[in-house]
Design a protein around this motif. Structure first.
Motif, PDB file in Angstrom:
ATOM      1  N   ALA A  60      26.123 -43.478 -54.603  1.00  0.00           N
ATOM      2  CA  ALA A  60      25.670 -44.585 -55.716  1.00  0.00           C
ATOM      3  C   ALA A  60      26.010 -46.125 -55.172  1.00  0.00           C
ATOM      4  CB  ALA A  60      25.621 -44.346 -57.100  1.00  0.00           C
ATOM      5  N   PRO A  61      25.257 -47.129 -55.691  1.00  0.00           N
ATOM      6  CA  PRO A  61      25.952 -48.421 -55.335  1.00  0.00           C
ATOM      7  C   PRO A  61      26.780 -48.865 -56.107  1.00  0.00           C
ATOM      8  CG  PRO A  61      23.547 -48.410 -55.794  1.00  0.00           C
ATOM      9  CD  PRO A  61      23.982 -47.109 -55.765  1.00  0.00           C
ATOM     10  N   GLN A  62      27.822 -49.788 -55.817  1.00  0.00           N
ATOM     11  CA  GLN A  62      28.871 -50.163 -56.558  1.00  0.00           C
ATOM     12  C   GLN A  62      28.552 -50.722 -58.073  1.00  0.00           C
ATOM     13  OE1 GLN A  62      32.154 -49.790 -55.653  1.00  0.00           O
ATOM     14  NE2 GLN A  62      32.689 -50.715 -57.603  1.00  0.00           N
ATOM     15  N   ASN A  63      27.346 -51.248 -58.157  1.00  0.00           N
ATOM     16  CA  ASN A  63      27.005 -51.869 -59.470  1.00  0.00           C
ATOM     17  C   ASN A  63      26.844 -50.541 -60.601  1.00  0.00           C
ATOM     18  OD1 ASN A  63      24.666 -51.134 -58.186  1.00  0.00           O
ATOM     19  ND2 ASN A  63      23.768 -53.081 -58.615  1.00  0.00           N
ATOM     20  N   VAL A  64      26.235 -49.465 -59.963  1.00  0.00           N
ATOM     21  CA  VAL A  64      26.024 -48.248 -60.734  1.00  0.00           C
ATOM     22  C   VAL A  64      27.460 -47.711 -61.115  1.00  0.00           C
ATOM     23  CG1 VAL A  64      25.177 -45.780 -60.679  1.00  0.00           C
ATOM     24  CG2 VAL A  64      23.861 -47.532 -59.735  1.00  0.00           C
ATOM     25  N   LYS A  65      28.442 -47.705 -60.111  1.00  0.00           N
ATOM     26  CA  LYS A  65      29.864 -47.215 -60.513  1.00  0.00           C
ATOM     27  C   LYS A  65      30.306 -48.050 -61.604  1.00  0.00           C
ATOM     28  CE  LYS A  65      34.071 -45.831 -58.613  1.00  0.00           C
ATOM     29  NZ  LYS A  65      34.972 -45.782 -57.439  1.00  0.00           N
ATOM     30  N   ASP A  66      30.191 -49.598 -61.517  1.00  0.00           N
ATOM     31  CA  ASP A  66      30.886 -50.433 -62.323  1.00  0.00           C
ATOM     32  C   ASP A  66      30.032 -50.356 -63.784  1.00  0.00           C
ATOM     33  OD1 ASP A  66      31.891 -51.493 -60.187  1.00  0.00           O
ATOM     34  OD2 ASP A  66      30.972 -53.203 -59.942  1.00  0.00           O
ATOM     35  N   ALA A  67      28.779 -50.086 -63.792  1.00  0.00           N
ATOM     36  CA  ALA A  67      28.238 -49.891 -65.149  1.00  0.00           C
ATOM     37  C   ALA A  67      28.730 -48.511 -65.930  1.00  0.00           C
ATOM     38  CB  ALA A  67      26.682 -49.675 -64.965  1.00  0.00           C
ATOM     39  N   TRP A  68      29.234 -47.474 -65.144  1.00  0.00           N
ATOM     40  CA  TRP A  68      29.496 -46.265 -65.219  1.00  0.00           C
ATOM     41  C   TRP A  68      31.040 -46.295 -66.106  1.00  0.00           C
ATOM     42  CZ3 TRP A  68      28.295 -40.687 -65.019  1.00  0.00           C
ATOM     43  CH2 TRP A  68      29.259 -39.913 -65.235  1.00  0.00           C
ATOM     44  N   MET A  69      31.958 -46.981 -65.127  1.00  0.00           N
ATOM     45  CA  MET A  69      33.129 -47.377 -65.652  1.00  0.00           C
ATOM     46  C   MET A  69      33.177 -48.344 -67.096  1.00  0.00           C
ATOM     47  SD  MET A  69      34.957 -45.565 -63.500  1.00  0.00           S
ATOM     48  CE  MET A  69      36.743 -46.278 -63.977  1.00  0.00           C
ATOM     49  N   ASP A  70      32.122 -49.190 -66.969  1.00  0.00           N
ATOM     50  CA  ASP A  70      32.266 -50.153 -68.287  1.00  0.00           C
ATOM     51  C   ASP A  70      31.759 -49.085 -69.567  1.00  0.00           C
ATOM     52  OD1 ASP A  70      33.046 -52.449 -66.799  1.00  0.00           O
ATOM     53  OD2 ASP A  70      30.792 -53.025 -66.687  1.00  0.00           O
ATOM     54  N   ALA A  71      30.712 -48.447 -69.325  1.00  0.00           N
ATOM     55  CA  ALA A  71      30.357 -47.487 -70.361  1.00  0.00           C
ATOM     56  C   ALA A  71      31.388 -46.603 -70.742  1.00  0.00           C
ATOM     57  CB  ALA A  71      29.056 -46.851 -69.968  1.00  0.00           C
ATOM     58  N   ALA A  72      32.069 -45.853 -69.821  1.00  0.00           N
ATOM     59  CA  ALA A  72      33.302 -45.081 -69.985  1.00  0.00           C
ATOM     60  C   ALA A  72      34.384 -45.754 -71.015  1.00  0.00           C
ATOM     61  CB  ALA A  72      33.759 -44.258 -68.746  1.00  0.00           C
ATOM     62  N   LYS A  73      34.610 -46.951 -70.524  1.00  0.00           N
ATOM     63  CA  LYS A  73      35.787 -47.476 -71.297  1.00  0.00           C
ATOM     64  C   LYS A  73      35.045 -47.967 -72.649  1.00  0.00           C
ATOM     65  CE  LYS A  73      37.845 -50.758 -68.980  1.00  0.00           C
ATOM     66  NZ  LYS A  73      38.171 -52.035 -68.419  1.00  0.00           N
ATOM     67  N   GLU A  74      33.838 -48.448 -72.787  1.00  0.00           N
ATOM     68  CA  GLU A  74      33.270 -48.742 -74.114  1.00  0.00           C
ATOM     69  C   GLU A  74      33.301 -47.673 -75.003  1.00  0.00           C
ATOM     70  OE1 GLU A  74      28.946 -49.887 -75.255  1.00  0.00           O
ATOM     71  OE2 GLU A  74      29.757 -51.222 -73.852  1.00  0.00           O
ATOM     72  N   VAL A  75      32.911 -46.616 -74.559  1.00  0.00           N
ATOM     73  CA  VAL A  75      32.623 -45.402 -75.492  1.00  0.00           C
ATOM     74  C   VAL A  75      33.731 -44.401 -75.671  1.00  0.00           C
ATOM     75  CG1 VAL A  75      31.174 -43.236 -75.805  1.00  0.00           C
ATOM     76  CG2 VAL A  75      30.049 -45.600 -74.975  1.00  0.00           C
ATOM     77  N   ASN A  76      34.806 -44.463 -74.634  1.00  0.00           N
ATOM     78  CA  ASN A  76      35.995 -43.621 -74.494  1.00  0.00           C
ATOM     79  C   ASN A  76      35.280 -42.296 -74.305  1.00  0.00           C
ATOM     80  OD1 ASN A  76      38.543 -43.310 -74.101  1.00  0.00           O
ATOM     81  ND2 ASN A  76      38.776 -42.775 -76.457  1.00  0.00           N
ATOM     82  N   ALA A  77      34.290 -42.056 -73.309  1.00  0.00           N
ATOM     83  CA  ALA A  77      33.816 -40.693 -72.946  1.00  0.00           C
ATOM     84  C   ALA A  77      33.063 -41.044 -71.575  1.00  0.00           C
ATOM     85  CB  ALA A  77      33.083 -40.207 -74.074  1.00  0.00           C
TER      86      ALA A  77
END
Length: 165
Positions: A60-77
């Motif tokens: 996946a592109p880097q911006n998809v990974k960044d979105a994943w990491m941001d969502a994981a940090k935001e939701v804590n899951a």
């Protein structure tokens, strides 16, 4: 010299330890150590979020990974149900997608996100739909139910971030 926890004067050593701890608390050392432990736990959780992403989107592109990491940090899951300690909380819908690929004979490529933002959106929408519309009712423990709620929160946050790209 102490024998069996008794100091030279015949007093237990716990008094010294207790006073030492009180002094450490006064100086802020204990608070510092708690902060260091918390930061280490956050780093470890981030590492597991990255490992979880690599399981579903290595191409996946880097911006998809960044979105994943941001969502994981935001939701804590994260979407794979991997907790901060590296243990799986439950079998997530993205894990089911990976297993379905394996059952279809794809032994080399477990990438469910593909290599575009659109394919990642599609895979996440599918996982969210499957989570919200189970094929068969299966009784679950409270812990698994809570983990599935967090999983849904993660998918919604991740989709929101992907749709902004």
């Amino acid at each position: 010299m102490g024998i069996n926890g008794i100091g030279t004067a015949g007093y237990p050593l716990t008094g010294y330890t207790a006073r030492k701890l009180e002094r450490s608390e006064e100086s802020g050392t204990v608070g510092f150590m708690d902060t260091v432990a918390e930061k280490a736990a956050q780093r470890k959780a981030t590492d597991y979020d990255e490992k979880a992403f690599d399981m579903v989107g290595p191409n996946a592109p880097q911006n998809v990974k960044d979105a994943w990491m941001d969502a994981a940090k935001e939701v804590n899951a994260n979407g794979m149900g991997i907790r901060g300690n590296g243990m799986m909380s439950h079998i997530s819908q993205m894990m089911v997608q990976r297993l379905n690929k394996q059952l279809k004979g794809e032994t080399e490529n477990f990438d469910i996100f593909g290599n575009t933002v659109e394919s990642a959106i599609q895979a996440t929408k599918e996982a969210l739909y499957d989570l919200e519309h189970p094929v068969v009712y299966t009784p679950r423990s409270i812990e698994v139910q809570q983990a599935r709620i967090k999983e849904g929160e993660f998918y919604r946050a991740f989709l929101e971030k992907l749709e902004q790209l």
